[in-house]
Design a protein around this motif. Structure first.
Motif, mmCIF file in Angstrom:
data_model
loop_
_atom_site.group_PDB
_atom_site.id
_atom_site.type_symbol
_atom_site.label_atom_id
_atom_site.label_comp_id
_atom_site.label_asym_id
_atom_site.label_seq_id
_atom_site.Cartn_x
_atom_site.Cartn_y
_atom_site.Cartn_z
ATOM 1 N N SER A 252 0.847 -1.198 0.000
ATOM 2 C CA SER A 252 0.000 0.000 0.000
ATOM 3 C C SER A 252 0.882 1.246 0.000
ATOM 4 C CB SER A 252 -0.911 -0.001 1.234
ATOM 5 O OG SER A 252 -0.170 0.331 2.389
ATOM 6 N N PRO A 253 0.297 2.399 -0.320
ATOM 7 C CA PRO A 253 1.079 3.645 -0.291
ATOM 8 C C PRO A 253 1.726 3.909 1.075
ATOM 9 C CG PRO A 253 -1.007 4.006 -1.405
ATOM 10 C CD PRO A 253 -1.062 2.620 -0.831
ATOM 11 N N ASP A 254 1.066 3.508 2.151
ATOM 12 C CA ASP A 254 1.632 3.713 3.485
ATOM 13 C C ASP A 254 2.840 2.817 3.736
ATOM 14 O OD1 ASP A 254 -0.264 5.608 4.077
ATOM 15 O OD2 ASP A 254 -1.610 4.193 5.091
ATOM 16 N N GLY A 255 2.988 1.754 2.966
ATOM 17 C CA GLY A 255 4.081 0.810 3.149
ATOM 18 C C GLY A 255 5.450 1.381 2.848
ATOM 19 N N GLU A 256 5.488 2.563 2.300
ATOM 20 C CA GLU A 256 6.764 3.188 1.967
ATOM 21 C C GLU A 256 7.115 4.316 2.928
ATOM 22 O OE1 GLU A 256 6.629 4.334 -2.124
ATOM 23 O OE2 GLU A 256 5.996 2.344 -2.775
ATOM 24 N N LYS A 257 6.404 4.412 4.044
ATOM 25 C CA LYS A 257 6.596 5.528 4.967
ATOM 26 C C LYS A 257 7.133 5.063 6.318
ATOM 27 C CE LYS A 257 2.702 8.055 3.001
ATOM 28 N NZ LYS A 257 1.341 8.505 3.265
ATOM 29 N N GLY A 258 8.125 5.758 6.817
ATOM 30 C CA GLY A 258 8.616 5.649 8.181
ATOM 31 C C GLY A 258 8.846 4.256 8.723
ATOM 32 N N LYS A 259 8.305 4.039 9.934
ATOM 33 C CA LYS A 259 8.525 2.779 10.636
ATOM 34 C C LYS A 259 7.903 1.593 9.901
ATOM 35 C CE LYS A 259 9.109 4.636 15.245
ATOM 36 N NZ LYS A 259 8.713 4.593 16.644
ATOM 37 N N LEU A 260 6.808 1.828 9.221
ATOM 38 C CA LEU A 260 6.190 0.740 8.461
ATOM 39 C C LEU A 260 7.136 0.283 7.356
ATOM 40 C CD1 LEU A 260 3.929 -1.208 7.823
ATOM 41 C CD2 LEU A 260 2.810 0.603 6.512
ATOM 42 N N ALA A 261 7.761 1.212 6.678
ATOM 43 C CA ALA A 261 8.713 0.852 5.616
ATOM 44 C C ALA A 261 9.870 0.050 6.192
ATOM 45 C CB ALA A 261 9.230 2.104 4.910
ATOM 46 N N GLN A 262 10.347 0.446 7.357
ATOM 47 C CA GLN A 262 11.432 -0.302 8.011
ATOM 48 C C GLN A 262 10.976 -1.720 8.357
ATOM 49 O OE1 GLN A 262 12.389 2.151 11.372
ATOM 50 N NE2 GLN A 262 13.651 3.563 10.175
ATOM 51 N N ALA A 263 9.769 -1.851 8.887
ATOM 52 C CA ALA A 263 9.245 -3.174 9.232
ATOM 53 C C ALA A 263 9.035 -4.011 7.974
ATOM 54 C CB ALA A 263 7.936 -3.037 10.018
ATOM 55 N N CYS A 264 8.570 -3.377 6.909
ATOM 56 C CA CYS A 264 8.355 -4.094 5.643
ATOM 57 C C CYS A 264 9.675 -4.620 5.076
ATOM 58 C CB CYS A 264 7.662 -3.192 4.626
ATOM 59 S SG CYS A 264 5.918 -2.866 5.019
ATOM 60 N N ASP A 265 10.743 -3.867 5.281
ATOM 61 C CA ASP A 265 12.059 -4.292 4.795
ATOM 62 C C ASP A 265 12.542 -5.568 5.464
ATOM 63 O OD1 ASP A 265 12.206 -2.205 3.001
ATOM 64 O OD2 ASP A 265 13.474 -0.946 4.279
#
Length: 138
Positions: A118-131
């Motif tokens: 999702s677009p939010d998946g590239e932001k902040g802590k969520l992006a770090q967790a997704c990585d």
């Protein structure tokens, strides 16, 4: 208790726990302090998935929530067997926990991957967790 509130409580508990490698069933995350290294590895992967879902607990499907409940139940049963030192039932309890963790990784992993896309998946802590999210095959 409302399913969503239960999931939010479980996910929130993971966020306030010690680092992922120290999680045990009593903090809301998956067990990673077992004598079985396979369970510990699965637990680490599950906890990474839960870290992603913490950002939006409502993105977790009913199948994810049900899988989490089953995993927590089986982790509690494993802890009881470990406390009893009942070696005969310990192997069975570990097999059940491993199976339930696989179910969580499958069900909740799909929800977490969807959230990361999702677009939010590239932001902040969520992006770090997704990585740190494990691949679907792990």
């Amino acid at each position: 208790m409302n399913k969503r509130l239960l999931l939010a409580a479980m996910l929130l508990a993971v966020s306030f726990a010690a680092p992922v490698t120290a999680h045990a069933s009593d903090d809301g995350g998956a067990k990673t302090n077992d004598d079985d290294p396979g369970i510990n590895a699965q637990g680490i992967a599950v906890n990474k998935i839960l870290k992603v879902l913490q950002s939006d607990p409502d993105s977790a499907s009913d199948s994810c929530i049900n899988a989490l409940k089953e995993m927590h139940t089986s982790q509690d049963q494993l802890a009881q067997q470990e406390a009893k030192n009942n070696n005969q039932d310990l192997g069975v309890a570990r097999d059940v926990v491993a199976s339930d963790m696989e179910d969580v990784a499958t069900m909740c992993g799909a929800d977490a991957r969807r959230l990361c896309r999702s677009p939010d998946g590239e932001k902040g802590k969520l992006a770090q967790a997704c990585d740190t999210l494990p691949d679907a095959g792990e």
